[in-house]
Motif scaffolding. Structure first.
Motif, PDB file in Angstrom:
ATOM      1  N   THR A 433       0.804  -1.231   0.000  1.00  0.00           N
ATOM      2  CA  THR A 433       0.000   0.000   0.000  1.00  0.00           C
ATOM      3  C   THR A 433       0.835   1.278   0.000  1.00  0.00           C
ATOM      4  O   THR A 433       0.336   2.341  -0.336  1.00  0.00           O
ATOM      5  CB  THR A 433      -0.895   0.053   1.257  1.00  0.00           C
ATOM      6  N   GLY A 434       2.117   1.174   0.409  1.00  0.00           N
ATOM      7  CA  GLY A 434       2.924   2.382   0.564  1.00  0.00           C
ATOM      8  C   GLY A 434       2.670   3.104   1.879  1.00  0.00           C
ATOM      9  O   GLY A 434       3.210   4.177   2.124  1.00  0.00           O
ATOM     10  N   ARG A 435       1.829   2.526   2.752  1.00  0.00           N
ATOM     11  CA  ARG A 435       1.479   3.166   4.032  1.00  0.00           C
ATOM     12  C   ARG A 435       1.791   2.230   5.198  1.00  0.00           C
ATOM     13  O   ARG A 435       1.766   1.019   5.049  1.00  0.00           O
ATOM     14  CB  ARG A 435      -0.020   3.479   4.073  1.00  0.00           C
ATOM     15  N   MET A 436       2.015   2.826   6.355  1.00  0.00           N
ATOM     16  CA  MET A 436       2.175   2.038   7.576  1.00  0.00           C
ATOM     17  C   MET A 436       0.818   1.898   8.275  1.00  0.00           C
ATOM     18  O   MET A 436      -0.035   2.784   8.166  1.00  0.00           O
ATOM     19  CB  MET A 436       3.150   2.718   8.542  1.00  0.00           C
ATOM     20  N   PHE A 437       0.649   0.788   8.963  1.00  0.00           N
ATOM     21  CA  PHE A 437      -0.568   0.571   9.761  1.00  0.00           C
ATOM     22  C   PHE A 437      -0.349   1.180  11.144  1.00  0.00           C
ATOM     23  O   PHE A 437       0.755   1.602  11.491  1.00  0.00           O
ATOM     24  CB  PHE A 437      -0.867  -0.918   9.871  1.00  0.00           C
ATOM     25  N   ASN A 438      -1.413   1.197  11.937  1.00  0.00           N
ATOM     26  CA  ASN A 438      -1.326   1.710  13.315  1.00  0.00           C
ATOM     27  C   ASN A 438      -0.716   0.630  14.216  1.00  0.00           C
ATOM     28  O   ASN A 438      -1.324  -0.413  14.450  1.00  0.00           O
ATOM     29  CB  ASN A 438      -2.736   2.098  13.803  1.00  0.00           C
ATOM     30  N   GLU A 439       0.499   0.887  14.699  1.00  0.00           N
ATOM     31  CA  GLU A 439       1.251  -0.103  15.484  1.00  0.00           C
ATOM     32  C   GLU A 439       0.523  -0.474  16.779  1.00  0.00           C
ATOM     33  O   GLU A 439       0.474  -1.649  17.168  1.00  0.00           O
ATOM     34  CB  GLU A 439       2.633   0.489  15.807  1.00  0.00           C
ATOM     35  N   THR A 440      -0.064   0.513  17.459  1.00  0.00           N
ATOM     36  CA  THR A 440      -0.737   0.236  18.742  1.00  0.00           C
ATOM     37  C   THR A 440      -1.933  -0.680  18.548  1.00  0.00           C
ATOM     38  O   THR A 440      -2.114  -1.662  19.275  1.00  0.00           O
ATOM     39  CB  THR A 440      -1.198   1.562  19.398  1.00  0.00           C
ATOM     40  N   LEU A 441      -2.747  -0.372  17.536  1.00  0.00           N
ATOM     41  CA  LEU A 441      -3.904  -1.232  17.242  1.00  0.00           C
ATOM     42  C   LEU A 441      -3.440  -2.644  16.886  1.00  0.00           C
ATOM     43  O   LEU A 441      -4.057  -3.635  17.277  1.00  0.00           O
ATOM     44  CB  LEU A 441      -4.712  -0.652  16.077  1.00  0.00           C
ATOM     45  N   GLY A 442      -2.346  -2.727  16.121  1.00  0.00           N
ATOM     46  CA  GLY A 442      -1.807  -4.032  15.732  1.00  0.00           C
ATOM     47  C   GLY A 442      -1.394  -4.853  16.943  1.00  0.00           C
ATOM     48  O   GLY A 442      -1.639  -6.058  17.017  1.00  0.00           O
ATOM     49  N   LYS A 443      -0.786  -4.187  17.940  1.00  0.00           N
ATOM     50  CA  LYS A 443      -0.348  -4.918  19.145  1.00  0.00           C
ATOM     51  C   LYS A 443      -1.548  -5.367  19.983  1.00  0.00           C
ATOM     52  O   LYS A 443      -1.559  -6.484  20.517  1.00  0.00           O
ATOM     53  CB  LYS A 443       0.605  -4.047  19.967  1.00  0.00           C
ATOM     54  N   TRP A 444      -2.534  -4.490  20.099  1.00  0.00           N
ATOM     55  CA  TRP A 444      -3.768  -4.902  20.779  1.00  0.00           C
ATOM     56  C   TRP A 444      -4.368  -6.117  20.074  1.00  0.00           C
ATOM     57  O   TRP A 444      -4.802  -7.078  20.708  1.00  0.00           O
ATOM     58  CB  TRP A 444      -4.786  -3.756  20.797  1.00  0.00           C
ATOM     59  N   HIS A 445      -4.406  -6.069  18.748  1.00  0.00           N
ATOM     60  CA  HIS A 445      -4.955  -7.181  17.959  1.00  0.00           C
ATOM     61  C   HIS A 445      -4.207  -8.472  18.270  1.00  0.00           C
ATOM     62  O   HIS A 445      -4.817  -9.534  18.482  1.00  0.00           O
ATOM     63  CB  HIS A 445      -4.861  -6.842  16.464  1.00  0.00           C
ATOM     64  N   PHE A 446      -2.862  -8.395  18.338  1.00  0.00           N
ATOM     65  CA  PHE A 446      -2.086  -9.607  18.617  1.00  0.00           C
ATOM     66  C   PHE A 446      -2.390 -10.178  19.999  1.00  0.00           C
ATOM     67  O   PHE A 446      -2.725 -11.354  20.139  1.00  0.00           O
ATOM     68  CB  PHE A 446      -0.586  -9.351  18.500  1.00  0.00           C
ATOM     69  N   TRP A 447      -2.243  -9.342  21.052  1.00  0.00           N
ATOM     70  CA  TRP A 447      -2.354  -9.885  22.413  1.00  0.00           C
ATOM     71  C   TRP A 447      -3.745 -10.434  22.698  1.00  0.00           C
ATOM     72  O   TRP A 447      -3.886 -11.502  23.311  1.00  0.00           O
ATOM     73  CB  TRP A 447      -1.974  -8.814  23.437  1.00  0.00           C
ATOM     74  N   LEU A 448      -4.781  -9.733  22.233  1.00  0.00           N
ATOM     75  CA  LEU A 448      -6.146 -10.222  22.488  1.00  0.00           C
ATOM     76  C   LEU A 448      -6.411 -11.514  21.724  1.00  0.00           C
ATOM     77  O   LEU A 448      -7.044 -12.445  22.236  1.00  0.00           O
ATOM     78  CB  LEU A 448      -7.165  -9.143  22.100  1.00  0.00           C
ATOM     79  N   THR A 449      -5.891 -11.593  20.474  1.00  0.00           N
ATOM     80  CA  THR A 449      -6.089 -12.815  19.681  1.00  0.00           C
ATOM     81  C   THR A 449      -5.310 -13.977  20.273  1.00  0.00           C
ATOM     82  O   THR A 449      -5.823 -15.095  20.410  1.00  0.00           O
ATOM     83  CB  THR A 449      -5.639 -12.582  18.222  1.00  0.00           C
ATOM     84  N   PHE A 450      -4.057 -13.722  20.668  1.00  0.00           N
ATOM     85  CA  PHE A 450      -3.180 -14.787  21.174  1.00  0.00           C
ATOM     86  C   PHE A 450      -3.735 -15.409  22.452  1.00  0.00           C
ATOM     87  O   PHE A 450      -3.933 -16.628  22.548  1.00  0.00           O
ATOM     88  CB  PHE A 450      -1.781 -14.209  21.420  1.00  0.00           C
ATOM     89  N   PHE A 451      -4.022 -14.574  23.448  1.00  0.00           N
ATOM     90  CA  PHE A 451      -4.550 -15.117  24.708  1.00  0.00           C
ATOM     91  C   PHE A 451      -5.971 -15.652  24.520  1.00  0.00           C
ATOM     92  O   PHE A 451      -6.355 -16.637  25.147  1.00  0.00           O
ATOM     93  CB  PHE A 451      -4.498 -14.057  25.804  1.00  0.00           C
ATOM     94  N   GLY A 452      -6.741 -15.005  23.654  1.00  0.00           N
ATOM     95  CA  GLY A 452      -8.116 -15.462  23.403  1.00  0.00           C
ATOM     96  C   GLY A 452      -8.163 -16.852  22.806  1.00  0.00           C
ATOM     97  O   GLY A 452      -8.976 -17.692  23.211  1.00  0.00           O
ATOM     98  N   THR A 453      -7.251 -17.142  21.861  1.00  0.00           N
ATOM     99  CA  THR A 453      -7.266 -18.477  21.242  1.00  0.00           C
ATOM    100  C   THR A 453      -6.844 -19.552  22.237  1.00  0.00           C
ATOM    101  O   THR A 453      -7.353 -20.668  22.215  1.00  0.00           O
ATOM    102  CB  THR A 453      -6.347 -18.539  20.002  1.00  0.00           C
ATOM    103  N   TYR A 454      -5.905 -19.213  23.150  1.00  0.00           N
ATOM    104  CA  TYR A 454      -5.556 -20.191  24.182  1.00  0.00           C
ATOM    105  C   TYR A 454      -6.745 -20.436  25.115  1.00  0.00           C
ATOM    106  O   TYR A 454      -6.966 -21.558  25.580  1.00  0.00           O
ATOM    107  CB  TYR A 454      -4.329 -19.731  24.970  1.00  0.00           C
ATOM    108  N   ALA A 455      -7.517 -19.382  25.382  1.00  0.00           N
ATOM    109  CA  ALA A 455      -8.708 -19.553  26.236  1.00  0.00           C
ATOM    110  C   ALA A 455      -9.751 -20.440  25.554  1.00  0.00           C
ATOM    111  O   ALA A 455     -10.565 -21.087  26.215  1.00  0.00           O
ATOM    112  CB  ALA A 455      -9.320 -18.188  26.560  1.00  0.00           C
ATOM    113  N   ILE A 456      -9.699 -20.507  24.215  1.00  0.00           N
ATOM    114  CA  ILE A 456     -10.635 -21.390  23.490  1.00  0.00           C
ATOM    115  C   ILE A 456     -10.109 -22.830  23.500  1.00  0.00           C
ATOM    116  O   ILE A 456     -10.822 -23.768  23.867  1.00  0.00           O
ATOM    117  CB  ILE A 456     -10.802 -20.927  22.027  1.00  0.00           C
ATOM    118  N   TYR A 457      -8.846 -23.021  23.080  1.00  0.00           N
ATOM    119  CA  TYR A 457      -8.405 -24.377  22.724  1.00  0.00           C
ATOM    120  C   TYR A 457      -7.718 -25.151  23.849  1.00  0.00           C
ATOM    121  O   TYR A 457      -7.738 -26.381  23.826  1.00  0.00           O
ATOM    122  CB  TYR A 457      -7.514 -24.331  21.470  1.00  0.00           C
TER     123      TYR A 457
END
Length: 588
Positions: A433-457
């Motif tokens: 895209t030629g653009r950077m994404f929002n780093e803070t939102l990306g980190k929130w996305h990672f931590w919530l997804t990572f711990f959330g999937t462990y809480a599922i499986y």
């Protein structure tokens, strides 16, 4: 080695440049546009499958609370969710999306070898997705035979969707395989024939080795699924007996006789186990590049990594019947398939060790792509360890139809590849895209997804040990299931819905950053591979302007002693004052 001549291509480039909106973005033959078309289609259909899994979890966590989730619809959701996620999302995204985008850029080529066929492959894939989703709108709805589509129940009355649903499913699979074959021949031929000057096979980034091997697996394994889809369609439509034995259905003797349901299982899993690696190998390659780039360190044991990819690919064809320990096949087969299943763990473990050793003493930058890459190592290792349990016949028999299998399968084939997908999208987003994404939102996305999937499986493994069966619409009152199992099912459901909603953060970040993200520049991660050295960001049609790059070194010259920067791109000529990394290609 194949070379592409570096010549004055002005006339050719001018002749092939798309001029209208339709030729640029719809009937496009540019590999980058086709990659984005593949990715958007795959992510859309994956979102549909995510919603289906949310509805299945609602029923399991809070049975009889939702009148629109009937037993019939529940089995239809299971079937469509499984098939979409494994084939129409992951296979299409890794090979059609990342494969299409990265192959020409990483080998220094202007495009795929067969651009027109590449375009057709996307449109056939789109038709296969439309055919699949159309089964939601036909009489009887989609098939509810389970994503493995086992006969005879897949085509007998009494199973949901046996009128139109099963036919549309089989036709969409056949169309998908046609699309994949066109794309796959392109990927393999382009890597073998269109590499730029100096790009030997042993200088390819590991991303391309993973995509290359996965494509070869697909070209060899998908025909087994294709013929079984055609044969089952004939069994259903005109009454042949490839898979249908003599059967009494609802008190009536059917015309079928002499078919073998286990033959279908062999054909399905002969495709189905390589399919695991068709998804995993591109993930292995992409995650290797992410780890090396963001740890500022050359990949540990490059040649060993390449040979491990080739070994995994070869072994994946001789382990398929570990999915069939409870099918009634000859028990002596179990010894062979258990042994080969355990052997395939060796090259896979080599890769995990090499990833960890790549991180060891590296200058680790905890960027969003790096977080997802490290998250992948955790989820893949945990999923792989439970696979060793299930590869043993004696342990597999009691666990086979329980939630232990669901947990194992989703850790290996669900969570792990999706970690790589997110990491890779974040990593190459600035180039696309030629653009950077929002780093803070990306980190929130990672931590919530990572711990959330462990809480599922993680709790699902416990449910499996309790003997809670999978594929059941409702558990009811049973002696062997303690109260904790029902409480766990509720907590798993809440976690699953939470993780589903968190993915909206990702969509928001990706879409808003298209307009509002800060300019990325040509090489924001300071990476060495060729795609970051293009004259334009995002790369224009033809990728390289008037002159193709020349490659002088391997893909992982990071933190080379004596060099003024901590990376040396592949197209930088050798300097006699700088000691070369011994990558085995003798580039200096």
């Amino acid at each position: 080695m194949a070379y592409v001549a570096i010549a004055d291509r002005d006339h050719e480039l001018e002749h092939h440049d798309p001029t209208t909106f339709i030729t640029k973005y719809i009937w496009s033959q540019d590999h980058k546009v086709i990659a984005i078309q593949y990715s958007i289609t795959a992510l859309f259909v994956g979102f549909v499958a995510l919603v289906l899994s949310g509805m299945m979890r609602l029923q399991l966590g809070f049975p009889d609370s939702f009148s629109f989730i009937t037993p019939v619809s529940y089995y239809q959701f299971i079937t469509m969710h499984g098939m979409i996620m494994v084939i129409f999302l992951l296979t299409a995204l890794f090979l059609g999306g990342f494969g299409n985008y990265l192959i020409p850029l990483m080998i220094g080529s202007r495009d795929m070898v067969f651009p027109y066929m590449n375009m057709v492959s996307f449109w056939v894939y789109l038709v296969s997705v439309i055919v699949l989703l159309s089964s939601f709108f036909v009489p009887g709805g989609p098939t509810g035979a389970g994503w493995t589509l086992y006969p005879p129940q897949a085509i007998l009355p009494g199973t949901p969707g046996t009128d139109w649903g099963i036919i549309l499913m089989l036709v969409s699979l056949a169309l998908f395989i046609v699309a994949f074959t066109m794309g796959g021949l392109n990927y393999v031929t382009t890597i073998l024939q269109a590499r730029t000057r100096g790009m030997t096979m042993m200088r390819l980034p590991l991303s391309l080795w993973g995509i290359f091997m996965a494509t070869i697996l697909g070209l060899l394994a998908f025909p087994a699924l294709f013929v079984s889809a055609v044969m089952m369609t004939l069994d259903k439509a005109i009454g042949t007996s490839f898979f249908m034995p003599a059967v009494i259905s609802m008190g009536e003797q059917l015309d079928h006789a002499g078919g073998s349901p286990i033959l279908f299982q062999h054909l399905f899993w002969f495709f189905g186990h390589p399919e695991v690696y068709i998804v995993a190998l591109p993930g292995f390659g992409l995650v290797s590049d992410l780890l090396s780039t963001h740890a500022r360190k050359s990949i540990f044991g490059y040649r060993m990594m390449v040979w491990a990819i080739l070994a995994i690919g070869g072994l994946s064809f001789v382990v398929w019947a570990h999915h069939m320990y409870v099918s009634g096949m000859n028990p002596y087969f179990g010894f062979f398939f258990a042994t080969t299943t355990l052997i395939i763990a060796v090259p896979t473990a080599i890769k995990v060790y090499n990833w960890v050793l790549t991180l060891w003493q590296g200058d680790i930058h905890l960027t969003v792509p790096m977080l997802f890459a490290i998250g992948f190592i955790f989820t893949f290792t945990h999923g792989g360890l439970t696979g060793i349990f299930l590869g043993n016949v004696v342990v597999d028999l009691p666990l086979s139809d329980t939630y232990f299998v669901v947990a194992h399968f989703h850790m290996v084939m669900g969570v792990s590849p999706i970690m790589v997908v997110f990491g890779a999208i974040y990593h190459w987003y600035p180039k696309i895209t030629g653009r950077m994404f929002n780093e803070t939102l990306g980190k929130w996305h990672f931590w919530l997804t990572f711990f959330g999937t462990y809480a599922i499986y993680l709790p699902m493994h416990y449910l499996g040990f309790l003997g809670v069966p999978r594929r059941y619409f409702s558990m009811g009152d049973t002696e062997f299931m303690p109260e904790s199992a029902f409480v766990l099912n509720q907590s798993i459901t809440i976690s699953a819905l939470f993780v589903g909603v968190v993915q909206l953060l990702f969509l928001y970040n990706i879409i808003v950053s298209l307009k509002k993200g800060k300019e990325a520049g040509p090489n924001p991660w300071k990476a060495t591979t060729l795609e970051w050295q293009t004259p334009d960001t995002p790369p224009k049609h033809g990728n390289w302007g008037h002159e193709l790059p020349v490659v002088y070194r391997w893909a992982y010259d990071y933190s080379v002693p004596g060099y003024h920067d901590d990376f040396i791109p592949q197209n930088v000529p050798p300097n006699p004052d700088i000691p070369a990394h011994d990558d085995g290609t003798h580039h200096s």
